[in-house]
Design an enzyme around this catalytic site. Structure first.
Site, PDB file in Angstrom:
ATOM      1  N   CYS A  45       1.312  21.157   1.901  1.00  0.00           N
ATOM      2  CA  CYS A  45       1.164  19.894   1.171  1.00  0.00           C
ATOM      3  C   CYS A  45       1.491  20.048  -0.308  1.00  0.00           C
ATOM      4  O   CYS A  45       2.312  19.314  -0.851  1.00  0.00           O
ATOM      5  CB  CYS A  45      -0.251  19.367   1.343  1.00  0.00           C
ATOM      6  SG  CYS A  45      -0.593  17.869   0.392  1.00  0.00           S
ATOM      7  N   SER A 155       0.675  23.369   9.916  1.00  0.00           N
ATOM      8  CA  SER A 155       1.752  23.130  10.881  1.00  0.00           C
ATOM      9  C   SER A 155       3.094  23.505  10.276  1.00  0.00           C
ATOM     10  O   SER A 155       3.202  23.785   9.081  1.00  0.00           O
ATOM     11  CB  SER A 155       1.762  21.654  11.293  1.00  0.00           C
ATOM     12  OG  SER A 155       1.981  20.825  10.157  1.00  0.00           O
ATOM     13  N   GLY A 190      15.249  11.469  12.570  1.00  0.00           N
ATOM     14  CA  GLY A 190      13.862  11.033  12.589  1.00  0.00           C
ATOM     15  C   GLY A 190      13.579   9.932  11.593  1.00  0.00           C
ATOM     16  O   GLY A 190      13.864  10.077  10.400  1.00  0.00           O
ATOM     17  N   GLU A 213      17.425   7.757  14.710  1.00  0.00           N
ATOM     18  CA  GLU A 213      16.117   7.722  15.354  1.00  0.00           C
ATOM     19  C   GLU A 213      16.293   7.425  16.835  1.00  0.00           C
ATOM     20  O   GLU A 213      17.005   6.500  17.220  1.00  0.00           O
ATOM     21  CB  GLU A 213      15.243   6.653  14.691  1.00  0.00           C
ATOM     22  CG  GLU A 213      13.963   6.303  15.415  1.00  0.00           C
ATOM     23  CD  GLU A 213      13.052   7.491  15.620  1.00  0.00           C
ATOM     24  OE1 GLU A 213      12.692   7.743  16.797  1.00  0.00           O
ATOM     25  OE2 GLU A 213      12.706   8.171  14.643  1.00  0.00           O
ATOM     26  N   GLY A 280       9.109  15.671  13.445  1.00  0.00           N
ATOM     27  CA  GLY A 280       7.701  15.949  13.703  1.00  0.00           C
ATOM     28  C   GLY A 280       7.336  17.370  13.317  1.00  0.00           C
ATOM     29  O   GLY A 280       8.168  18.152  12.858  1.00  0.00           O
ATOM     30  N   HIS A 453      -7.633 -10.953 -12.346  1.00  0.00           N
ATOM     31  CA  HIS A 453      -6.340 -11.652 -12.399  1.00  0.00           C
ATOM     32  C   HIS A 453      -5.662 -11.356 -13.732  1.00  0.00           C
ATOM     33  O   HIS A 453      -6.315 -11.385 -14.782  1.00  0.00           O
ATOM     34  CB  HIS A 453      -6.543 -13.162 -12.258  1.00  0.00           C
ATOM     35  CG  HIS A 453      -5.285 -13.955 -12.439  1.00  0.00           C
ATOM     36  ND1 HIS A 453      -4.313 -14.030 -11.465  1.00  0.00           N
ATOM     37  CD2 HIS A 453      -4.831 -14.681 -13.502  1.00  0.00           C
ATOM     38  CE1 HIS A 453      -3.321 -14.788 -11.911  1.00  0.00           C
ATOM     39  NE2 HIS A 453      -3.616 -15.193 -13.147  1.00  0.00           N
TER      40      HIS A 453
END
Length: 474
Positions: A45, A155, A190, A213, A280, A453
């Protein structure tokens, strides 16, 4: 001879799951060691995923704004010139500062950091788990023991059959974050989060980008209205899409390649100089010795765990991308905290149904809860409210009018079941949605909340009002 050191907890992997688990465990009074084979902390990450990609997304967005939209705001400049080397250096500096920050947190919390490759080798005579660490630079092995071990190794990118990564032409996101030149033609296999984000970066910087894809739509887990809105926006930005298309092979020609694909009408081919495979990711368990100890994996290679994140071997735990659930950094971090808190006797839980997901294209897309398609499939009756950013004052001032907020609420009790945002700063806006849903809030609750706002968050309130046909500015 190996040096043997005993800890209360050993964490294998220093990504967003592992390092957060280690810090929380230290806060709870545990003696903690973290084993990481990468020279820097933070895992995929921080080093080659979430953080560097967002740094490049922000830089490339600024470049595109200067090139394409400053004139609309009355800002006249010469045509901006891209200095890719400086942009990459800034990205690397962001990563360096954050990895050094984690190292500081380890020191502050008394966490032992050990650089090397870890493997679980069984139990010692007193029943503690033994972890052997092979250092990267020296020959002397290190042996650690502890009654509890958390495996948080994350992963790795999945490849395409017969087309292995070579780091030059067939690349993963790791290489796509560090190209030394803008590709002439980048093909992306992908249409998920990673592919669309990297495609956005390189398209803004001048590359021709084609996304292929296999499915008939991009972002298959996202609400279809939201995904379709992003699809239309990305096409307007110049990204080309070939949906329902399968890449069947690649032929290299000097420094370029010819990609073979089938869109259902027979074999075709197209030239490119880079093929980014983003189809993936898969759990990274090789070399850990898990199966040799009897740790059970499921059919997708994920570690089987119980509600305490304990594997089929007592005292060995797993979190993050190794276990079922979305492969998201914030999910891994929450699991790390809850895992060690449950070790300490706390009754912590991860509320999986309220984990937000974000695709950092521009406009951004963010989701939390169920999609309209999931509600229909489950037979749940619901009401939907929607508000377009084009009708919002702050969005008009920003010249960011694409997208909408969509709220799905239970037809019987008004409890919010899902919130889907496509638009500016959707990644920040989704926090309000996740907060309200975590407290079992209703569309009526959001409608009663006074929103400042002019702000982008007013779109959430208007969408909540629209659930009951009470929106003011529709």
């Amino acid at each position: 001879m190996s040096e043997i050191t005993t800890f209360d907890l050993i964490v294998i992997g220093a990504g967003p799951g592992g390092y957060v688990a280690a810090i929380r465990a230290a806060q709870l009074g545990m003696k903690v060691a973290v084993v990481e084979k990468r020279a820097t902390l933070g895992g995929v990450c921080l080093n080659e995923g979430c953080i560097p990609s967002k740094a490049l997304l922000d830089s490339s967005e600024l470049f595109a704004l200067a090139r394409d939209r400053f004139a609309l705001h009355g800002i006249g400049i010469e045509t901006p010139r891209l200095d890719l080397g400086v942009m990459m250096q800034r990205k690397d500096d962001v990563v360096k500062k954050l990895t050094e920050g984690i190292a500081y947190l380890f020191k502050k919390n008394g966490i032992e950091r050990i650089h090397g490759a870890a493997s679980l080798t069984g139990r010692n005579p007193v029943g503690h788990h033994q972890v052997d660490v092979k250092p990267e630079q020296v020959a002397t092995a290190v042996t650690l023991t502890a009654p509890k071990v958390i495996v948080a190794t994350g992963s790795e990118a999945s490849g395409l059959p017969g087309m292995p990564f070579d780091g030059q032409i067939v690349v993963s996101a790791r290489e796509a974050l560090s190209f030394d030149a803008v590709p002439e033609h980048l093909i992306i296999a992908g249409g998920g989060y990673i592919g669309l984000e990297m495609g956005s970066v390189w398209r803004r910087l001048g590359a021709r980008v084609t996304v292929m894809e296999m499915l008939p739509q991009i972002l298959p887990t996202m609400d279809r209205q939201a995904a379709d809105a992003l699809y239309r926006s990305l096409r307007k930005q110049g990204i080309q899409f070939r949906l329902g298309t399968r890449i069947t092979g690649i032929r290299r020609t000097d420094s370029k390649a010819v990609v073979h694909f089938d869109a259902g009408t027979g074999s075709e081919e197209i030239d490119c100089d880079k093929l980014l495979v983003a189809v993936g990711r898969r759990p990274l368990t090789a070399g850990l010795g898990l199966e040799g100890l009897g740790v059970k994996l499921d059919e997708r290679g994920r570690v089987v765990i119980d509600c305490d994140y304990q594997t089929t071997i007592p005292g060995i735990y797993a979190i993050g991308d190794l276990v079922p659930g979305p492969m998201l950094a914030h999910k891994a971090s929450d699991e790390g905290v809850v895992c060690v808190e449950r070790m300490a006797g706390h009754h912590s839980v991860v509320e999986y149904e309220y984990i937000p997901g974000v695709v950092y294209t521009w406009p951004e897309g963010a989701i939390v809860g169920q999609t309209e398609e999931q509600l229909k499939e489950s037979g749940i009756t619901y009401k939907a409210g929607r508000f377009n950013f084009a009708a919002l004052g702050r969005a008009r001032c920003m010249d960011e009018t694409e997208g909408f907020v969509k709220i799905l609420a239970d037809a019987e009790n008004d409890r919010i079941l899902g919130i889907h945002i496509v638009g500016p700063r959707a990644s920040d806006l989704i926090a309000e949605a996740a907060t309200v849903m975590s407290f079992c809030g209703s569309a009526g609750d959001i409608a009663l909340m006074c929103h400042a706002h002019p702000t982008l968050s007013e779109a959430i309130r208007e969408a909540a009002l629209d659930v009951h046909n009470e929106a003011i500015h529709v």
